[in-house]
Scaffold this motif. Structure first.
Motif, PDB file in Angstrom:
ATOM      1  N   ASN A 169       0.822  -1.206   0.000  1.00  0.00           N
ATOM      2  CA  ASN A 169       0.000   0.000   0.000  1.00  0.00           C
ATOM      3  C   ASN A 169       0.861   1.263   0.000  1.00  0.00           C
ATOM      4  O   ASN A 169       1.034   1.929   1.022  1.00  0.00           O
ATOM      5  CB  ASN A 169      -0.931  -0.017   1.212  1.00  0.00           C
ATOM      6  CG  ASN A 169      -2.031   1.024   1.132  1.00  0.00           C
ATOM      7  OD1 ASN A 169      -2.138   1.741   0.141  1.00  0.00           O
ATOM      8  ND2 ASN A 169      -2.840   1.090   2.170  1.00  0.00           N
ATOM      9  N   ASN A 170       1.375   1.601  -1.188  1.00  0.00           N
ATOM     10  CA  ASN A 170       2.172   2.815  -1.319  1.00  0.00           C
ATOM     11  C   ASN A 170       1.264   4.032  -1.457  1.00  0.00           C
ATOM     12  O   ASN A 170       0.147   3.935  -1.955  1.00  0.00           O
ATOM     13  CB  ASN A 170       3.101   2.715  -2.533  1.00  0.00           C
ATOM     14  CG  ASN A 170       4.080   1.566  -2.399  1.00  0.00           C
ATOM     15  OD1 ASN A 170       4.595   1.306  -1.311  1.00  0.00           O
ATOM     16  ND2 ASN A 170       4.308   0.846  -3.491  1.00  0.00           N
ATOM     17  N   LEU A 171       1.755   5.188  -1.045  1.00  0.00           N
ATOM     18  CA  LEU A 171       0.980   6.412  -1.119  1.00  0.00           C
ATOM     19  C   LEU A 171       1.590   7.361  -2.144  1.00  0.00           C
ATOM     20  O   LEU A 171       2.814   7.405  -2.319  1.00  0.00           O
ATOM     21  CB  LEU A 171       0.939   7.103   0.251  1.00  0.00           C
ATOM     22  CG  LEU A 171       0.366   6.270   1.422  1.00  0.00           C
ATOM     23  CD1 LEU A 171       0.437   7.082   2.715  1.00  0.00           C
ATOM     24  CD2 LEU A 171      -1.057   5.846   1.134  1.00  0.00           C
ATOM     25  N   ASP A 172       0.732   8.124  -2.828  1.00  0.00           N
ATOM     26  CA  ASP A 172       1.238   9.098  -3.773  1.00  0.00           C
ATOM     27  C   ASP A 172       1.580  10.398  -3.054  1.00  0.00           C
ATOM     28  O   ASP A 172       1.510  10.479  -1.817  1.00  0.00           O
ATOM     29  CB  ASP A 172       0.216   9.343  -4.897  1.00  0.00           C
ATOM     30  CG  ASP A 172      -1.123   9.868  -4.384  1.00  0.00           C
ATOM     31  OD1 ASP A 172      -1.178  10.341  -3.225  1.00  0.00           O
ATOM     32  OD2 ASP A 172      -2.116   9.807  -5.137  1.00  0.00           O
ATOM     33  N   SER A 173       1.911  11.442  -3.813  1.00  0.00           N
ATOM     34  CA  SER A 173       2.319  12.711  -3.214  1.00  0.00           C
ATOM     35  C   SER A 173       1.199  13.379  -2.428  1.00  0.00           C
ATOM     36  O   SER A 173       1.459  14.227  -1.563  1.00  0.00           O
ATOM     37  CB  SER A 173       2.806  13.662  -4.313  1.00  0.00           C
ATOM     38  OG  SER A 173       1.777  13.861  -5.288  1.00  0.00           O
ATOM     39  N   ASN A 174      -0.037  12.976  -2.715  1.00  0.00           N
ATOM     40  CA  ASN A 174      -1.183  13.535  -1.995  1.00  0.00           C
ATOM     41  C   ASN A 174      -1.606  12.672  -0.817  1.00  0.00           C
ATOM     42  O   ASN A 174      -2.620  12.938  -0.174  1.00  0.00           O
ATOM     43  CB  ASN A 174      -2.368  13.717  -2.939  1.00  0.00           C
ATOM     44  CG  ASN A 174      -2.081  14.712  -4.047  1.00  0.00           C
ATOM     45  OD1 ASN A 174      -1.456  15.759  -3.798  1.00  0.00           O
ATOM     46  ND2 ASN A 174      -2.512  14.399  -5.260  1.00  0.00           N
ATOM     47  N   GLY A 175      -0.831  11.644  -0.556  1.00  0.00           N
ATOM     48  CA  GLY A 175      -1.135  10.763   0.564  1.00  0.00           C
ATOM     49  C   GLY A 175      -2.222   9.756   0.293  1.00  0.00           C
ATOM     50  O   GLY A 175      -2.737   9.124   1.222  1.00  0.00           O
ATOM     51  N   LYS A 176      -2.585   9.559  -0.985  1.00  0.00           N
ATOM     52  CA  LYS A 176      -3.605   8.588  -1.358  1.00  0.00           C
ATOM     53  C   LYS A 176      -2.959   7.287  -1.827  1.00  0.00           C
ATOM     54  O   LYS A 176      -1.851   7.318  -2.393  1.00  0.00           O
ATOM     55  CB  LYS A 176      -4.496   9.150  -2.454  1.00  0.00           C
ATOM     56  CG  LYS A 176      -5.317  10.369  -2.034  1.00  0.00           C
ATOM     57  CD  LYS A 176      -6.210  10.825  -3.175  1.00  0.00           C
ATOM     58  CE  LYS A 176      -7.056  12.023  -2.754  1.00  0.00           C
ATOM     59  NZ  LYS A 176      -7.947  12.484  -3.857  1.00  0.00           N
ATOM     60  N   PRO A 177      -3.626   6.145  -1.604  1.00  0.00           N
ATOM     61  CA  PRO A 177      -3.052   4.859  -2.032  1.00  0.00           C
ATOM     62  C   PRO A 177      -2.851   4.823  -3.543  1.00  0.00           C
ATOM     63  O   PRO A 177      -3.675   5.324  -4.314  1.00  0.00           O
ATOM     64  CB  PRO A 177      -4.108   3.841  -1.599  1.00  0.00           C
ATOM     65  CG  PRO A 177      -4.873   4.513  -0.516  1.00  0.00           C
ATOM     66  CD  PRO A 177      -4.911   5.969  -0.896  1.00  0.00           C
ATOM     67  N   VAL A 178      -1.732   4.234  -3.963  1.00  0.00           N
ATOM     68  CA  VAL A 178      -1.445   4.063  -5.388  1.00  0.00           C
ATOM     69  C   VAL A 178      -2.147   2.795  -5.864  1.00  0.00           C
ATOM     70  O   VAL A 178      -1.918   1.713  -5.313  1.00  0.00           O
ATOM     71  CB  VAL A 178       0.061   3.972  -5.639  1.00  0.00           C
ATOM     72  CG1 VAL A 178       0.339   3.700  -7.115  1.00  0.00           C
ATOM     73  CG2 VAL A 178       0.756   5.248  -5.190  1.00  0.00           C
ATOM     74  N   THR A 179      -2.992   2.924  -6.867  1.00  0.00           N
ATOM     75  CA  THR A 179      -3.727   1.765  -7.372  1.00  0.00           C
ATOM     76  C   THR A 179      -2.981   1.114  -8.536  1.00  0.00           C
ATOM     77  O   THR A 179      -2.108   1.732  -9.156  1.00  0.00           O
ATOM     78  CB  THR A 179      -5.138   2.172  -7.839  1.00  0.00           C
ATOM     79  OG1 THR A 179      -5.014   3.155  -8.874  1.00  0.00           O
ATOM     80  CG2 THR A 179      -5.938   2.738  -6.679  1.00  0.00           C
ATOM     81  N   LEU A 180      -3.355  -0.104  -8.811  1.00  0.00           N
ATOM     82  CA  LEU A 180      -2.755  -0.845  -9.916  1.00  0.00           C
ATOM     83  C   LEU A 180      -3.227  -0.287 -11.254  1.00  0.00           C
ATOM     84  O   LEU A 180      -4.273   0.384 -11.348  1.00  0.00           O
ATOM     85  CB  LEU A 180      -3.125  -2.325  -9.814  1.00  0.00           C
ATOM     86  CG  LEU A 180      -2.608  -3.060  -8.578  1.00  0.00           C
ATOM     87  CD1 LEU A 180      -3.318  -4.401  -8.420  1.00  0.00           C
ATOM     88  CD2 LEU A 180      -1.099  -3.274  -8.681  1.00  0.00           C
ATOM     89  N   ALA A 181      -2.453  -0.577 -12.290  1.00  0.00           N
ATOM     90  CA  ALA A 181      -2.820  -0.122 -13.636  1.00  0.00           C
ATOM     91  C   ALA A 181      -4.064  -0.860 -14.127  1.00  0.00           C
ATOM     92  O   ALA A 181      -4.295  -2.026 -13.785  1.00  0.00           O
ATOM     93  CB  ALA A 181      -1.650  -0.363 -14.590  1.00  0.00           C
ATOM     94  N   ASP A 182      -4.870  -0.172 -14.904  1.00  0.00           N
ATOM     95  CA  ASP A 182      -6.036  -0.824 -15.506  1.00  0.00           C
ATOM     96  C   ASP A 182      -5.600  -1.986 -16.380  1.00  0.00           C
ATOM     97  O   ASP A 182      -4.541  -1.948 -17.015  1.00  0.00           O
ATOM     98  CB  ASP A 182      -6.830   0.175 -16.353  1.00  0.00           C
ATOM     99  CG  ASP A 182      -7.553   1.215 -15.506  1.00  0.00           C
ATOM    100  OD1 ASP A 182      -7.553   1.061 -14.264  1.00  0.00           O
ATOM    101  OD2 ASP A 182      -8.113   2.160 -16.085  1.00  0.00           O
TER     102      ASP A 182
END
Length: 239
Positions: A169-182
């Motif tokens: 569960n990595n977070l992006d610069s906005n602190g939101k979880p990074v989702t998998l690619a479509d």
């Protein structure tokens, strides 16, 4: 039925009888078929009575037995006609129900799940109650990207929504979880009860009904973009 006495009846009578019994009218179905069978039986019975040995005539028990056979044959033919009518009615009803599913999402047996805009739908079917159910999702390379522990579940169909957030569960610069690619992923389902692995556990994949094929020898078919042609019985749940 007792044998016709060939010495008493003339060859012409016997030949006419055989001709009558072997004649088949084209396009005779339903009630006409039952009547035709009855007429043939009565023709044979009357001819038998006319040509029986007068010194050894057919007794009442033989007559009663043969009439009972006639009733049995007639009843079976009528039952067949009724079943054919019910079958046609069911097929018509099934066709109407199938066309109403066009454009709807359905769950059918499969192991694929498509992720689009961080949203995916899948399902699980359990043949019996389970103490623990686990779904493992893998990418195109077979790498596990997410494990879903569903806990105890009752027997039946369980639809699931997937948000595409991996176990890492990595977070992006906005602190939101990074989702998998479509894209398209695979999943497996395991379930246990009393510490033993359960059988009758199936994965269900989401698809949509694009069109319906009717009138074929295999019955009504639902055409799904990913899964292909399936029957109504293959649909586990309509979403």
């Amino acid at each position: 039925m007792a044998t016709v006495n060939s010495t008493t009846g003339s060859p012409t009578t016997i030949n006419n009888l055989m001709s009558t019994m072997n004649t088949q009218k084209a396009g005779t179905t339903g009630t006409d078929s039952v009547k035709a069978d009855t007429d043939k039986f009565m023709t044979l019975l009357v001819t038998q009575l006319q040509n029986q040995d007068p010194m050894n005539p057919m007794d009442n028990s033989q007559m009663t037995s043969q009439l009972a056979q006639l009733q049995t044959v007639t009843g079976v033919n009528k039952l067949n006609d009724t079943l054919e009518s019910l079958k046609a009615s069911y097929q018509s009803s099934e066709s109407i129900s199938a066309t109403n599913l066009i454009g709807h999402g359905v769950l059918v047996e499969g192991d694929g799940v498509a992720l689009s805009s961080s949203k995916g739908i899948l399902g699980v079917e359990l043949g019996s109650d389970a103490d623990a159910v686990q779904v493992v999702i893998t990418d195109s390379k077979g790498k596990t990207v997410q494990t879903m522990d569903l806990g105890a579940q009752k027997a039946g169909v369980l639809p699931l929504a997937w948000d595409g957030v991996p176990d890492a569960n990595n977070l992006d610069s906005n602190g939101k979880p990074v989702t998998l690619a479509d894209g398209n992923y695979k999943f497996t389902v395991t379930a246990t009860a009393g510490g033993q692995a359960l059988t009758g556990v199936k994965g269900l994949q989401f698809d949509s009904v694009a069109s319906v094929t009717t009138g074929g020898t295999d019955g009504v078919k639902l055409n799904l973009p990913s899964k292909g042609a399936v029957t109504m019985a293959d649909v586990k749940q309509v979403l």
